[in-house]
Design an enzyme around this catalytic site. Structure first.
Site, PDB file in Angstrom:
ATOM      1  N   GLY A 180       0.837  -1.195   0.000  1.00 43.23           N
ATOM      2  CA  GLY A 180       0.000   0.000   0.000  1.00 43.23           C
ATOM      3  C   GLY A 180       0.869   1.240   0.000  1.00 43.23           C
ATOM      4  O   GLY A 180       2.068   1.164   0.303  1.00 43.23           O
ATOM      5  N   GLN A 216       3.049  10.042   1.816  1.00 42.89           N
ATOM      6  CA  GLN A 216       4.357   9.363   1.863  1.00 42.89           C
ATOM      7  C   GLN A 216       5.266   9.790   0.711  1.00 42.89           C
ATOM      8  O   GLN A 216       6.478   9.609   0.774  1.00 42.89           O
ATOM      9  CB  GLN A 216       4.183   7.831   1.809  1.00 42.89           C
ATOM     10  N   CYS A 229       6.087  -0.362   7.525  1.00 39.40           N
ATOM     11  CA  CYS A 229       5.727   0.835   6.759  1.00 39.40           C
ATOM     12  C   CYS A 229       6.930   1.275   5.940  1.00 39.40           C
ATOM     13  O   CYS A 229       8.048   1.307   6.448  1.00 39.40           O
ATOM     14  CB  CYS A 229       5.297   1.954   7.703  1.00 39.40           C
ATOM     15  N   LEU A 230       6.685   1.617   4.683  1.00 35.38           N
ATOM     16  CA  LEU A 230       7.776   2.064   3.809  1.00 35.38           C
ATOM     17  C   LEU A 230       8.401   3.358   4.335  1.00 35.38           C
ATOM     18  O   LEU A 230       9.546   3.649   4.026  1.00 35.38           O
ATOM     19  CB  LEU A 230       7.255   2.272   2.381  1.00 35.38           C
ATOM     20  N   HIS A 276      -4.281   1.329   7.712  1.00 38.00           N
ATOM     21  CA  HIS A 276      -2.912   1.859   7.789  1.00 38.00           C
ATOM     22  C   HIS A 276      -2.759   3.052   6.824  1.00 38.00           C
ATOM     23  O   HIS A 276      -2.202   4.091   7.200  1.00 38.00           O
ATOM     24  CB  HIS A 276      -1.939   0.720   7.438  1.00 38.00           C
ATOM     25  N   GLU A 277      -3.285   2.906   5.601  1.00 39.35           N
ATOM     26  CA  GLU A 277      -3.149   3.985   4.605  1.00 39.35           C
ATOM     27  C   GLU A 277      -3.993   5.197   4.982  1.00 39.35           C
ATOM     28  O   GLU A 277      -3.548   6.340   4.834  1.00 39.35           O
ATOM     29  CB  GLU A 277      -3.545   3.493   3.202  1.00 39.35           C
ATOM     30  N   HIS A 311      -2.317   7.350   7.441  1.00 38.64           N
ATOM     31  CA  HIS A 311      -1.310   8.250   6.853  1.00 38.64           C
ATOM     32  C   HIS A 311      -1.946   9.589   6.473  1.00 38.64           C
ATOM     33  O   HIS A 311      -1.310  10.637   6.582  1.00 38.64           O
ATOM     34  CB  HIS A 311      -0.679   7.623   5.603  1.00 38.64           C
TER      35      HIS A 311
HETATM   36  O1  GNR Z   1       4.138  -2.668   2.570  1.00 36.12           O
HETATM   37  C1  GNR Z   1       3.454  -2.542   3.593  1.00 36.12           C
HETATM   38  N1  GNR Z   1       3.137  -3.636   4.320  1.00 36.12           N
HETATM   39  C2  GNR Z   1       2.247  -3.626   5.372  1.00 36.12           C
HETATM   40  C3  GNR Z   1       2.199  -4.740   6.201  1.00 36.12           C
HETATM   41  C4  GNR Z   1       1.314  -4.791   7.244  1.00 36.12           C
HETATM   42  C5  GNR Z   1       0.472  -3.738   7.478  1.00 36.12           C
HETATM   43  C6  GNR Z   1       0.508  -2.612   6.675  1.00 36.12           C
HETATM   44  C7  GNR Z   1       1.387  -2.560   5.623  1.00 36.12           C
HETATM   45  S1  GNR Z   1       1.415  -1.168   4.586  1.00 36.12           S
HETATM   46  C8  GNR Z   1       3.065  -1.186   4.037  1.00 36.12           C
HETATM   47  C9  GNR Z   1       3.272  -0.135   2.971  1.00 36.12           C
HETATM   48  C10 GNR Z   1       3.086   1.238   3.576  1.00 36.12           C
HETATM   49  O2  GNR Z   1       3.892   1.770   4.288  1.00 36.12           O
HETATM   50  N2  GNR Z   1       1.968   1.845   3.332  1.00 36.12           N
HETATM   51  O3  GNR Z   1       1.696   3.041   3.882  1.00 36.12           O
HETATM   52 NI    NI Z   2       2.816   3.087   5.745  1.00 32.30          NI
END
Ligand code: GNR
Ligand code: NI
Length: 181
Positions: free
Chosen positions: A46, A51, A100-101, A142-143, A146
């Protein structure tokens, strides 16, 4: 198409609240294409616009990349782009090991809603509704976090947050040292 730079903690821009998109035009569609390209390149499931330094309410997800063993109708395999996403229904609790990236090199278990219904607009500006569970549900939450300037580490206990920050600072120092030699 273009690869975009992914901002990393503690960049203050990750803490900003993103604003609604009021017109879904070619500029927005280009951004979505670039976000997908960047997400696949970084091997994420995601990505949210803030980001990549754009404080607009846009998210992309593709949870079919690595979780191929899951096969519920609520865990969409196809890539999804959602503009102005909103969680309208949530149910149950689930704990998931998240990464998270924007927080490279750190993962921790986070508790979220097990099932969510998310509404928003697709890349044509058409209203869409997504029902999700499993990784897709976790990823959508999660997104959307952000877009509010919230990282998964902000959802950990005080103690775990302190440990995470310590680890991340140490990691950054080591990287800076490596660059210096
Ligand atoms: O790549 C991602 N893996 C992930 C694993 C578990 C819960 C959420 C994520 S999102 C993350 C990519 C990211 O940072 N998205 O904002
Ligand atoms: Ni993230």
């Amino acid at each position: 198409m273009a690869l975009l730079e992914i901002l990393t903690w503690p960049d203050k821009r990750l803490a900003a609240k993103s604003t609604n998109v009021d017109q879904v035009d070619d500029e927005i569609r280009k951004l979505i294409d670039d976000m997908f390209e960047t997400m696949y390149f970084a091997e994420g499931v995601g990505l949210a616009a803030p980001q990549v330094g754009v404080t607009k309410r846009i998210i992309v997800v593709d949870c079919g990349v690595r979780e191929s063993e899951e096969s519920s109708p609520l865990t969409a395999k196809e890539p999804l782009a959602i503009i102005n996403p909103e969680v309208t229904i949530q149910d149950g609790k689930i704990a998931w090991e998240e990464g998270c990236l924007s927080v490279p090199g750190y993962t921790e278990e986070v508790e979220r809603s097990a099932k969510v219904t998310v509404t928003g607009l697709d890349r044509e500006g058409k209203p869409i509704t997504i029902e999700a569970e499993g990784l897709l549900s976790v990823c959508l939450q999660h997104e959307i976090d952000h877009l509010e300037g919230v990282l998964f580490v902000d959802r950990l206990s005080r103690l775990k947050q302190e440990m995470a920050k310590k680890k991340l600072r140490k990691q950054m120092e080591e990287e800076a040292r490596d660059r210096a030699v």
